[in-house]
Structure formats: structure tokens, C-alpha cells
Design a protein around this motif. Structure first.
Motif, PDB file in Angstrom:
ATOM      1  N   ASP A 788       1.043  -1.521   0.034  1.00  0.00           N
ATOM      2  CA  ASP A 788      -0.316  -0.063  -0.042  1.00  0.00           C
ATOM      3  C   ASP A 788       0.784   1.491   0.047  1.00  0.00           C
ATOM      4  N   SER A 789       2.146   1.052  -0.200  1.00  0.00           N
ATOM      5  CA  SER A 789       3.039   2.414  -0.001  1.00  0.00           C
ATOM      6  C   SER A 789       3.019   3.278  -1.246  1.00  0.00           C
ATOM      7  N   GLY A 790       2.319   2.704  -2.357  1.00  0.00           N
ATOM      8  CA  GLY A 790       2.251   3.527  -3.580  1.00  0.00           C
ATOM      9  C   GLY A 790       3.594   3.712  -4.029  1.00  0.00           C
ATOM     10  N   LEU A 791       4.792   3.064  -3.608  1.00  0.00           N
ATOM     11  CA  LEU A 791       6.109   3.039  -4.407  1.00  0.00           C
ATOM     12  C   LEU A 791       6.117   2.641  -5.448  1.00  0.00           C
ATOM     13  N   ILE A 792       6.744   3.151  -6.624  1.00  0.00           N
ATOM     14  CA  ILE A 792       6.879   2.715  -7.972  1.00  0.00           C
ATOM     15  C   ILE A 792       8.251   2.465  -8.067  1.00  0.00           C
ATOM     16  N   ILE A 793       8.902   1.214  -8.497  1.00  0.00           N
ATOM     17  CA  ILE A 793      10.192   0.929  -8.707  1.00  0.00           C
ATOM     18  C   ILE A 793      10.743   1.557  -9.917  1.00  0.00           C
ATOM     19  N   ASP A 794      12.142   1.617  -9.794  1.00  0.00           N
ATOM     20  CA  ASP A 794      12.772   2.150 -11.012  1.00  0.00           C
ATOM     21  C   ASP A 794      12.549   1.757 -12.531  1.00  0.00           C
ATOM     22  N   ASN A 795      12.542   2.395 -13.273  1.00  0.00           N
ATOM     23  CA  ASN A 795      12.294   2.093 -14.568  1.00  0.00           C
ATOM     24  C   ASN A 795      10.813   1.363 -14.916  1.00  0.00           C
ATOM     25  N   ALA A 796       9.886   1.304 -13.986  1.00  0.00           N
ATOM     26  CA  ALA A 796       8.629   0.856 -14.272  1.00  0.00           C
ATOM     27  C   ALA A 796       8.076   1.594 -15.656  1.00  0.00           C
ATOM     28  N   PRO A 797       7.123   0.836 -16.353  1.00  0.00           N
ATOM     29  CA  PRO A 797       6.464   1.471 -17.404  1.00  0.00           C
ATOM     30  C   PRO A 797       5.578   2.484 -17.023  1.00  0.00           C
ATOM     31  N   CYS A 798       4.835   2.745 -16.033  1.00  0.00           N
ATOM     32  CA  CYS A 798       3.929   3.708 -15.352  1.00  0.00           C
ATOM     33  C   CYS A 798       4.466   4.363 -14.290  1.00  0.00           C
ATOM     34  N   ARG A 799       4.981   5.610 -14.501  1.00  0.00           N
ATOM     35  CA  ARG A 799       5.614   6.411 -13.210  1.00  0.00           C
ATOM     36  C   ARG A 799       4.917   7.245 -12.772  1.00  0.00           C
ATOM     37  N   VAL A 800       3.483   7.639 -13.050  1.00  0.00           N
ATOM     38  CA  VAL A 800       2.627   8.421 -11.827  1.00  0.00           C
ATOM     39  C   VAL A 800       1.410   7.440 -12.034  1.00  0.00           C
ATOM     40  N   ILE A 801       0.894   7.240 -10.865  1.00  0.00           N
ATOM     41  CA  ILE A 801      -0.572   6.527 -10.827  1.00  0.00           C
ATOM     42  C   ILE A 801      -1.181   7.174  -9.744  1.00  0.00           C
ATOM     43  N   SER A 802      -2.214   7.901 -10.192  1.00  0.00           N
ATOM     44  CA  SER A 802      -2.944   8.526  -9.003  1.00  0.00           C
ATOM     45  C   SER A 802      -4.662   8.637  -9.566  1.00  0.00           C
ATOM     46  N   SER A 803      -5.394   9.096  -8.782  1.00  0.00           N
ATOM     47  CA  SER A 803      -6.885   9.148  -8.899  1.00  0.00           C
ATOM     48  C   SER A 803      -6.973  10.232 -10.077  1.00  0.00           C
ATOM     49  N   GLU A 804      -6.170  11.032 -10.265  1.00  0.00           N
ATOM     50  CA  GLU A 804      -6.376  11.982 -11.226  1.00  0.00           C
ATOM     51  C   GLU A 804      -5.695  12.127 -12.460  1.00  0.00           C
ATOM     52  N   SER A 805      -4.534  11.252 -12.656  1.00  0.00           N
ATOM     53  CA  SER A 805      -3.800  11.186 -13.793  1.00  0.00           C
ATOM     54  C   SER A 805      -2.964   9.663 -13.743  1.00  0.00           C
ATOM     55  N   VAL A 806      -2.615   9.392 -15.036  1.00  0.00           N
ATOM     56  CA  VAL A 806      -1.643   8.422 -15.135  1.00  0.00           C
ATOM     57  C   VAL A 806      -0.709   8.565 -16.012  1.00  0.00           C
ATOM     58  N   THR A 807       0.564   8.252 -15.839  1.00  0.00           N
ATOM     59  CA  THR A 807       1.670   8.437 -16.718  1.00  0.00           C
ATOM     60  C   THR A 807       2.297   7.257 -17.199  1.00  0.00           C
TER      61      THR A 807
END
Length: 868
Positions: A788-807
């Protein structure tokens, strides 16, 4: 009379021809020459005449040779595409080069020399078409997975390309040099028949008669090439270009033709039941209006459905029809016969007997019908196709090997007659190749041993620089020098007898030799390095032996028109460098896409080499099927002399072979019902000479249609492959709550509504989870940790994940504006291509002018051009 030389090829000399030879009045391209082709007496007479007089006829023109090289370099790419598509290379560029020379009103000597450079350029990269793609298949294709991985873990494309291309250049030079030994034996003393070469000779004859309107005819023929190139590209655009992008992005056929077939279909039956992705095929029940399980018209397995035991179809391909036209019916039938036996007898038998097949990925045997059970793995519902891929193609590999080896054994007695020339080559005897005060008539024999040493050292240096150890590099150079000579001699003999060179059959022998040495002896190579070096080495050999075979036609024509063999050798050698670079570049580019599944090409030889490598490297494989195929190919070779062609047909599905059969049958029908009556009418009205010229021109016109058909499809195929790469270019995509569905096709891919942003978030999290699973797998861990930390590991395909936007990093093909941009690029490329061709045709006087007519009126015409 017991001491009179006998030959299976030599024809009896005519009384008139013998009298002209004795008087010394017989000359190039006259009637007595045509009546005494392949007699041996004529060839020896012309050889002596050429030694004396060819220096007045045979002239080197660098500008014209460069034009020949340019045509050959372009068509080396076309040849690479056709070779990967069907497993046969046809040098259509050779005809275009002849016609361009005729349109420019070159002399026969100039045409012959320039086109020798063309053939050199086209054939220099043959190994890259037949063998090199196997490296990418073994490294990337899921069809060749062994357990959880691949035999080749990674491919350094630039490194292997450097080794292969540079080494292929030296090997190509070596192939040309070796044939110098055999030219006198097999073209002069005991002339090989070279089936069909008379048509080429007649083209040169027409080129010599500048007052017959041949230049105008050549210009019209070149217009025909351009027209049919355009028609072929238009056909391929309709049936192949993904204009309906929404279908493409969900992995459905997206061409105009496929879209129309889906619109004219219901849920269960309709036009899509018999037409899918360029194939007209056996009727298959649809699933929601589409081919079941994404198969191109294949019928899923059902014990009570006879169509699930075989597959019949016809590909809508201009190239395949054109290939059949060039082959004629007999050759096309023998190729198709292999396919008929495979699909009407062996495939149904394998399914009926429920034969166990080895699954390399699962590393165990399964009964063939187990794949048809969609509820239990492994699942592959097209059981007939699995039988074809696993059993029939193994038999086909054996047939190619058996036919090729027996063909080689049949040629063994020929070596007895060439030992004298071999000794001359290695003792450095000067012979008659140099004429005092005139120059080189033939390339000097004493250069061959020198170049063998140079080529050997070059091979060692190239492979060592490429990262391979010294010892295996030395062993390969020895294998290359010996096999190019021994197998090349036999392959040339087969080429001279049948018109078909067994490049694949001889290459399998070299691959077998290299793998046995590298895998079983301590030469300093790992298993993966052994496989890589063996396949790269076989690629180099394929280019060398192809060059040996291709020069025979150029040399044979040169004998009858008074050219010096030295100029032919020189043209072949100059064509090797650009041909190897461009042809290999196209082949490597297409091979990577083929292995990754981005394009659909049959590549029969490459798949055969990949399968054969796995069998040898892993010790697993259906040796019984391989042996059965070996015996079958040997029998067909003994019966027809075309065992390798038969094996090739077994390796191909019916949609590929049936169009070739149709093209061959159409040519035979046309020649009998249309061509022959016209020629006979001209014979009665104007005499036999005019009739034969008309025959050649009418046949040449059809060759230009065929050449245009192949060129158009090849151009479209290469362009489509480049655009397919562009589809996968990674770009950064921001998914905003209100606009994400307007900017991309993600809603189509996921099958969701534009207001369902939660699914976009889930999509991004799943992609990151899959990536993390792969990263953890490298450390021996498994699964994606729940956090549940919401941490994204390095070089993952999706770098931003939130309820408002995804990159995320996405392929360019997901952009909603990309189809329009892609189509604009496609139009721009082809508009530029049309403009270039127009300017070239205009400069040659093919469009809007009569280039060269005034110049020709002031030009002194030599004996070869006036000879009649």
C-alpha cells in the motif's frame, strides 16, 4: 572412336555449323551459332575467337557498371523480402537491368558486363536471407523457446551484422574466384546446358539489332514494370495496409479487404469464413464474426470435422503468381507436390494416429490432439497446424537435406575431370589468360591461391574482432575455403543442369559440420557461442556459394557475344560490396521483426535452420521424421532431380504453393494457346528469325509484368515493416480523467467506457506489477508484492498513478492521431518513390523522349552488334 569424349550435355554439331567453323566464318549471334549451342565444338571455336578478337568488342564502362550495381543493390533488398516470404530468390532486377541497357541502346557487350554487376549485388547477401534469420528466431521467437528460455539469450545485432557483412564480402569474392577454375571445363569443353539461358541470349541479340525497334520495345517493357509495380502496390494496400486502425489495435485484421469481409459476415458465417488476411481458405465457422481464436481461417480441432485435419487456401499475392510464372508448370508442380503430400496425406495421418510430438517449451511429449483441448494446457486449438509445424516441417527439413545430399553425390564423378585445372590454379601456371600488348582476357588463375590466403586471414581477423576466440575462427576459415570450393563446384553443376542452385542443401551440410565441431570439441566456445558462430559461418558460406552459382549465367552469355571473362569477373566482384550491405541490412531488419512477430513471413529456410539447430544442440527431436524426410527427398531427387524443391514445397502451407502452381499453369497455357499461334503466324509471314525475336519480346513482356508484381509487393512489404517498427516507438502518455479516451485507443484495447478511469489505474498497476515480477524473477523471487506504499520501482512502465492522472510509456500506435500521421508518411514515401522512378525513366528516354537515337546514328557499330 573409344577416345572421343562423351558427355550427357553435348549436342551434335550441324553440318552447316561445322563447315562455318572450319572456314572461320561463324560469328557471334548468327544462325549457325544458335543451331550449335552446347555442342562443345562451337564453344571451343568461340573461345579461341574471343581470345583473338574480344579486345575489340569487350569494353569496360564504369558509368554503365555503376548503373548495374545500383539496380542490383536496390533489388538485393527486394530479393531479401521475397526470400523471407517464400524461400525462393528470383533476381527480377536482372531483367530490369537488361531492359534499361536496351532502352539506353547499349551494345550486347555493355549490357552483359553491367548486368554481371547487377547479379553480383543481388546474390551477395543470400546467406542473410536463408540462414541469418535463424539467429533471431532462436533468440526471440516463442516458437523456439526451450523450457523457460531460448538457446540464444541475446543478440548483439551490430556485432553480428559487422561479422556477417564483411565476411560475406570476402566470401563472395572467393566464390567468384573459384568459378574461374571451372569456366573452361563447364562452359567450353563440356558446356552445361543452363536451362532457359537461350532467352537471355536472345535478349542480347535483340539489343544488338538497333534498327529493329528493340529500344522502343525495351522502353515499353520498362513502362510495364513501372505500371505493374504500381498495380501490385495498390493491391497490397487494399488487402494488407491497416487502414481500419481500431481493428488493428485489438489484434484484428485491419485492412480494407478484411474490414469489408467482416461487414459482409454474420456471427457464424459470411465472407470472413472464406477470406482472412490475404488468404482465401476453406470454410470455417466464425466466432462473433471473426476467425476463431485469431487463426487466419484455420478450423479448430473437432474429431468430426474433416477440415480440422487439413488446411487448404490461396494467398492473394502478386509475388507468388509471378514466381509461378517464372518457374513454369513443371517446377511449380514439383514444389506444390510436396505441399499436397504434406496436407492431404501426412497432416491428416498425424492427427488420425494421434502422434506424440515433443514440446520444446514444456520439454516433454504430448499427443497431438491434446493441443485441441481448450480446457487443459497446452492449448493450441489448430491441431492440423501443430501437426504441420512439429512433424511435417521436420520431414520437410529431412527432404531438403536428402535431396541436396543426393544431388551432391550425383555430381561426384565430375571432379575427376577438373583435377587438371585445380593443379594449374595451385601451381600458378599462367596459361592464356594474359595476352601480350592487349591485357587480361581472363582473371589470372595464379591469383586464386593468393586470394585464398587473404580470405582465410580476413575471416580469422573478422571473427576475432567480433568477439570469437582464435581457434574456432581458424577452424571456420578452413571449413569455408574447402566447402566453398568442393560444395560450390557441385552446386554450380546442379545449377547448370537444372537452373536451380541447392544453396539450402549445401548450407545444411556446413551448419552440421560447424555445430558438430563447435559443440563437441574443446575449442573455447560456450554452447550459445557455438550456435551463434555456426549460424553466422553458414550465413557467410551461403553468400559464397550463391556467388559461385550466379556467375555461371553471366560467363555463359559472354562466350556467345565476344566478351572477356575478365570483365565479367570484375563486374561480379564490384557488385558484391553494395549488395552485401543493402541486402543484408534489409534481411536483418526483417528478420528481427519476423522473430518478434511484428510481420508475417514464412522464411522456410530460416525456420528449418532454427529447428535443425535445436535438434542438434538439445539432442531432442523427431529423428524418425527427419530420416523419413531424408529418404523421401532422396527418392524425389533420384526420380526428378528436384528433391530440394519438393522438400521446400512440403515446408510451405497450401496458400503459398497453390498461387505458384496457378502462375506456372497460366504460363504454360498462355505459351501454348496464345504465344505459339502468334509466333507461327509471324514465322510463315516473315521467316524463322523474326519469329524467334518476336517470341523473345512477347515472353519478355510477361516477365516485366511478373517483375513489376514482385517489386510492388516487396516495396510495400518493406515499407509496412518500417511502419510497423514506428508503431512500437515508445512515447510518454499522460492519461487525464477527462481526456484520456480522446487522445488514445486505450478504451478500445481495454474494452471500457470513457468514464471508467478506475480501469485505467488498474491497467497501469498491472503493467507495473508484471514488470516487477520480471525484476524479482532475476533474483530468484516470484510474484508481485502486495503493498500500500504506492512506491513505484525504477524504470517501471507507469511512473505516475493517481486518481487524477496516470503517466506511462506507451507505443506510438496507441495515439489517436497516429493513424493519420502514419498514412501521410506512407503517401509521402510512395510519392517520392514515384517521382524518383519518373525522373530515372525520363532521363533514359522511356518517358517523353528518344534518348540516344541521335547519338547512336554517329556511333560506330562493331561486329558483335551487326552480327545476324
Amino acid at each position: 572412336m573409344s577416345d572421343v569424349p562423351r558427355s550427357a550435355y553435348r549436342q551434335p554439331v550441324t553440318p552447316s555449323g561445322l563447315e562455318s567453323i572450319e572456314k572461320g566464318t561463324l560469328t557471334w549471334l548468327d544462325e549457325d551459332m544458335y543451331n550449335n549451342l552446347n555442342t562443345g565444338v562451337l564453344e571451343q571455336y568461340l573461345e579461341e575467337k574471343n581470345v583473338r578478337e574480344s579486345f575489340e568488342i569487350s569494353h569496360w564502362d564504369t558509368k554503365k557498371v555503376l548503373i548495374g550495381i545500383l539496380i542490383g543493390a536496390v533489388f538485393s533488398g527486394v530479393s531479401a523480402y521475397i526470400g523471407l516470404k517464400i524461400g525462393i530468390t528470383v533476381a527480377a532486377g536482372w531483367y530490369v537491368a537488361y531492359l534499361l541497357g536496351m532502352a539506353y541502346q547499349w551494345s550486347p557487350s555493355e549490357v552483359n558486363i553491367a548486368t554481371s554487376a547487377t547479379t553480383g549485388a543481388i546474390n551477395a547477401s543470400t546467406g542473410f536471407v536463408f540462414t541469418f534469420p535463424a539467429i533471431f528466431l532462436l533468440a526471440y521467437s516463442n516458437d523456439y523457446k526451450v523450457g523457460d528460455g531460448y538457446l540464444i539469450s541475446s543478440v548483439d545485432t551490430l556485432q553480428l551484422a559487422f561479422i556477417g557483412i564483411i565476411a560475406s564480402m570476402f566470401a563472395g569474392f572467393l566464390g567468384v574466384m573459384y568459378f574461374i577454375i571451372f569456366r573452361r571445363v563447364w562452359l567450353v569443353e563440356d558446356p552445361l546446358p543452363m536451362p532457359g539461358f537461350e532467352a537471355t541470349l536472345k535478349m542480347l541479340d535483340i539489343a544488338s539489332d538497333v534498327s529493329s525497334g528493340a529500344a522502343d520495345t525495351a522502353r515499353e517493357s520498362l513502362k510495364t514494370v513501372g505500371l505493374w509495380t504500381g498495380i501490385s502496390m495498390a493491391i497490397m494496400f487494399i488487402i494488407d495496409y491497416p487502414l481500419i486502425w481500431k481493428r488493428k489495435i485489438v489484434s484484428l485484421p485491419g485492412s480494407i479487404a478484411d474490414w469489408a469481409s467482416s461487414k459482409l459476415s454474420g456471427n457464424d458465417w459470411g465472407l470472413a469464413s472464406v477470406y482472412t488476411e490475404r488468404w482465401i481458405h476453406q470454410p470455417t465457422k466464425l466466432q462473433d464474426g471473426e476467425s476463431p481464436y485469431g487463426g487466419p481461417g484455420l478450423t479448430p480441432y473437432s474429431p468430426n470435422n474433416p477440415f480440422s485435419y487439413t488446411f487448404l487456401g490461396l494467398e492473394l499475392s502478386p509475388t507468388l503468381l509471378a514466381l509461378g510464372w517464372f518457374m513454369k508448370f513443371r517446377v511449380a508442380f514439383l514444389v506444390t507436390l510436396g505441399s499436397l503430400i504434406a496436407w492431404f496425406y501426412i497432416v491428416p495421418l498425424v492427427v488420425l494416429l494421434d502422434v506424440p510430438v515433443y514440446d520444446f517449451e514444456q520439454q516433454r511429449y504430448f499427443k497431438i490432439t491434446e493441443y485441441g483441448d481448450v480446457l487443459n494446457p497446452p492449448v493450441y486449438p489448430f491441431v492440423q497446424w501443430m501437426a504441420f509445424k512439429s512433424v511435417v516441417r521436420t520431414i520437410a527439413i529431412g527432404a531438403i537435406l536428402g535431396g541436396g545430399l543426393l544431388g551432391l553425390l550425383k555430381m561426384a564423378p565430375t571432379f575427376v575431370s577438373i583435377f587438371g585445372d585445380i593443379i594449374r590454379a595451385f601451381t600458378g601456371e599462367k596459361g592464356d589468360e594474359f595476352i601480350e600488348s592487349k591485357g587480361w582476357y581472363e582473371w589470372p588463375l595464379n591469383h586464386i591461391p593468393i586470394f585464398m590466403v587473404i580470405a582465410s586471414i580476413a575471416m580469422i581477423i573478422i571473427f576475432v574482432i567480433g568477439g570469437f576466440p582464435f581457434l574456432p575462427s581458424l577452424l571456420f576459415s578452413i571449413v569455408l575455403l574447402s566447402t566453398t570450393f568442393l560444395l560450390g563446384a557441385i552446386a554450380v553443376r546442379v545449377m547448370g543442369e537444372t537452373g536451380i542452385e541447392p544453396v539450402s542443401g549445401t548450407s545444411f551440410i556446413v551448419l552440421l559440420m560447424l555445430l558438430l565441431v563447435f559443440l563437441n570439441f574443446p575449442v573455447g566456445l560456450s554452447k550459445e557461442e557455438s550456435i551463434l558462430m555456426a549460424l553466422v559461418g553458414t550465413t557467410v558460406f551461403g553468400s559464397a556459394i550463391s556467388m559461385s552459382g550466379t556467375v555461371v549465367g553471366d560467363y555463359k552469355n559472354s562466350l556467345y557475344i565476344g566478351n572477356r571473362p575478365y570483365h565479367i569477373s570484375k563486374g561480379n566482384i564490384l557488385g558484391v560490396i553494395p549488395g552485401a550491405i543493402l541486402g543484408a541490412g534489409v534481411a536483418i531488419f526483417l528478420s528481427k521483426l519476423l522473430a518478434e512477430g511484428a510481420i508475417d513471413l514464412q522464411a522456410p529456410q530460416a525456420n528449418a535452420f532454427a529447428s535443425f539447430t535445436i535438434i542438434l544442440a538439445e539432442g531432442e527431436g523427431d529423428w524418425i521424421a527427419l530420416g523419413l524426410g531424408f529418404a523421401l527427398g532422396g527418392f524425389v531427387e533420384w526420380a526428378t532431380g528436384m528433391g530440394t524443391s519438393f522438400g521446400l514445397g512440403m515446408y510451405l502451407p497450401t496458400p503459398i504453393t497453390f498461387p505458384m502452381l496457378a502462375g506456372g499453369a497460366a504460363r504454360d497455357w498462355w505459351e501454348k494457346r496464345r504465344l505459339q499461334p502468334k509466333v507461327e503466324a509471324i514465322r510463315l509471314e516473315k521467316g524463322p528469325e523474326e519469329a524467334e525475336k518476336s517470341r523473345a519480346l512477347l515472353l519478355l513482356f510477361t516477365f516485366m509484368i511478373a517483375a513489376g508484381a514482385m517489386t510492388g509487393e516487396a516495396f510495400h512489404g518493406v515499407e509496412s515493416a518500417i511502419l510497423a517498427v514506428a508503431d512500437e516507438i515508445e512515447v510518454e502518455q499522460d492519461y487525464e480523467v477527462s481526456t484520456w479516451a480522446d487522445e488514445t485507443y486505450l478504451d478500445e484495447i481495454l474494452g471500457i467506457e470513457s468514464n471508467d478511469f478506475e480501469s485505467v489505474i488498474n491497467y497501469a498497476e498491472e503493467r507495473n506489477c508484471l514488470y516487477e515480477e520480471r525484476i524479482r524473477g532475476l533474483s530468484g523471487l516470484s510474484g508481485c508484492p502486495d503493498t500500500d506504499s504506492g512506491l513505484i520501482i525504477d524504470n517501471a512502465p507507469c511512473r505516475v498513478i493517481s486518481s487524477e492522472s496516470v503517466t506511462c510509456n506507451e507505443s506510438l500506435g496507441i495515439k489517436s492521431w497516429w493513424p493519420q500521421a502514419r498514412f501521410a508518411i506512407f503517401l509521402a514515401v510512395n510519392t517520392s518513390l514515384i517521382a524518383v522512378i519518373y525522373l530515372l525513366f525520363k532521363s533514359a528516354g522511356i518517358i517523353g523522349g528518344n534518348y540516344g537515337v541521335e547519338k547512336l546514328q554517329d556511333q560506330e557499330i562493331m561486329e558483335a552488334e551487326l552480327a545476324d
